[in-house]
Design an enzyme around this catalytic site. Structure first.
Site, PDB file in Angstrom:
ATOM      1  N   SER A 230     -10.341 -16.244 -43.505  1.00  0.00           N
ATOM      2  CA  SER A 230      -9.279 -16.483 -44.488  1.00  0.00           C
ATOM      3  C   SER A 230      -8.149 -15.497 -44.257  1.00  0.00           C
ATOM      4  O   SER A 230      -8.353 -14.404 -43.709  1.00  0.00           O
ATOM      5  CB  SER A 230      -9.830 -16.311 -45.907  1.00  0.00           C
ATOM      6  OG  SER A 230      -8.800 -16.337 -46.880  1.00  0.00           O
TER       7      SER A 230
ATOM      8  N   TYR B  28     -14.106 -11.332 -52.618  1.00  0.00           N
ATOM      9  CA  TYR B  28     -13.875 -12.394 -51.642  1.00  0.00           C
ATOM     10  C   TYR B  28     -13.204 -11.834 -50.389  1.00  0.00           C
ATOM     11  O   TYR B  28     -13.621 -12.125 -49.259  1.00  0.00           O
ATOM     12  CB  TYR B  28     -13.015 -13.496 -52.261  1.00  0.00           C
ATOM     13  CG  TYR B  28     -12.737 -14.642 -51.327  1.00  0.00           C
ATOM     14  CD1 TYR B  28     -13.751 -15.506 -50.936  1.00  0.00           C
ATOM     15  CD2 TYR B  28     -11.450 -14.864 -50.827  1.00  0.00           C
ATOM     16  CE1 TYR B  28     -13.502 -16.557 -50.066  1.00  0.00           C
ATOM     17  CE2 TYR B  28     -11.190 -15.909 -49.961  1.00  0.00           C
ATOM     18  CZ  TYR B  28     -12.218 -16.755 -49.587  1.00  0.00           C
ATOM     19  OH  TYR B  28     -11.961 -17.795 -48.724  1.00  0.00           O
TER      20      TYR B  28
END
Length: 259
Positions: free
Chosen positions: A139, A152
């Site tokens: 990501s 995250y």
């Protein structure tokens, strides 16, 4: 993309979103797709579509990659693998104070340890055949952390570090390692990560089309592409962050605190 015809491609997190789109594109090009996810009912639906629309070869292997003890069992069931796409993952957007240790463990189990376990499971065979490709979905959050994404972002930083080291270890073996670093994608991811919908609304103009992301990933199979970074403008922001971290944190922090 006929280079993937007949190749056995294992996709985790394949029951929806990006994983589902990748499965369809690979099947349409004649690949033998091997699908894993927790939701067996969805895998059955996806297999039916692949069989009916492309007469494709598709097998399903229900799996929660957060349960590391199950990965070896499923790996043995699958047999030979040419490509592994580690797509399974999830996020929860909370402040450090409000996040829980249970959330932390769950995210690391799936996003990091599950990815590593799946990779280790396929490596011996890929090394033996002197060819393979491991594609890890990371990501942009792994390159630039933002408020309420501490856990995250930490998992995706870990994925990038692991992948970069693995790529160097496998140099000269015929096995490629690619990381995919997308910004926000219009999928069910935000039904868990952003239950209030504020973040999705705030970054709506940056949302990526999952079909476009899947197409770029599929096109990269069996190429030496090191990274896929999307969207380009957000990737430029991460490069700016490396040069001027304090400035970017000040500006981005205000905008992205709305998760």
């Amino acid at each position: 993309m006929k280079h993937i015809a007949g190749k056995r491609i294992w996709i985790t997190g394949a029951s929806g979103g990006l994983g589902e789109r990748i499965a369809y594109l690979c099947a349409a090009e004649g690949a033998h797709v091997l699908l894993s996810a927790r939701r067996e009912d969805r895998l059955i639906e996806i297999k039916r579509k692949i069989t009916e629309e492309w007469s494709g070869q598709c097998e399903i292997f229900p799996l929660d990659v957060g349960r590391l003890e199950d990965i070896a069992r499923v790996r043995d069931q699958i047999g030979s693998i040419d490509v592994l796409i580690n797509n399974a993952g999830f996020g929860i957007f909370e402040t450090v104070l409000d996040s829980t240790l249970d959330d932390m463990k769950a995210m690391f189990d799936v996003n990091v340890f599950g990815l590593i376990a799946c990779t280790k499971a396929v490596l011996p065979q890929m090394l033996e055949q002197k060819k393979g490709h491991i594609i890890n979905i990371a990501s942009q959050a792994g390159k630039i952390a933002t408020p309420k994404s501490s856990l995250y972002s930490a998992t995706k930083h870990a994925v990038l570090g692991y992948s970069n080291a693995l790529r160097m270890e496998l140099s000269g073996t015929g096995i490629y390692v690619t990381t995919v670093n997308p910004g926000p994608i219009q999928t069910d991811f935000f039904s868990i990560a952003d239950k209030g919908g504020d973040y999705a609304k705030n970054v709506g103009r940056w949302m990526l089309d999952p079909d476009d992301v899947a197409a770029q990933i599929t096109a990269a199979i069996f190429t030496k592409k090191r990274e896929i970074n999307l969207p380009r403008l957000m990737n430029a922001g991460t490069k700016l962050y490396q040069l001027f971290p304090a400035l970017v944190e000040k500006l981005a922090g205000r905008a992205l605190m709305k998760k």
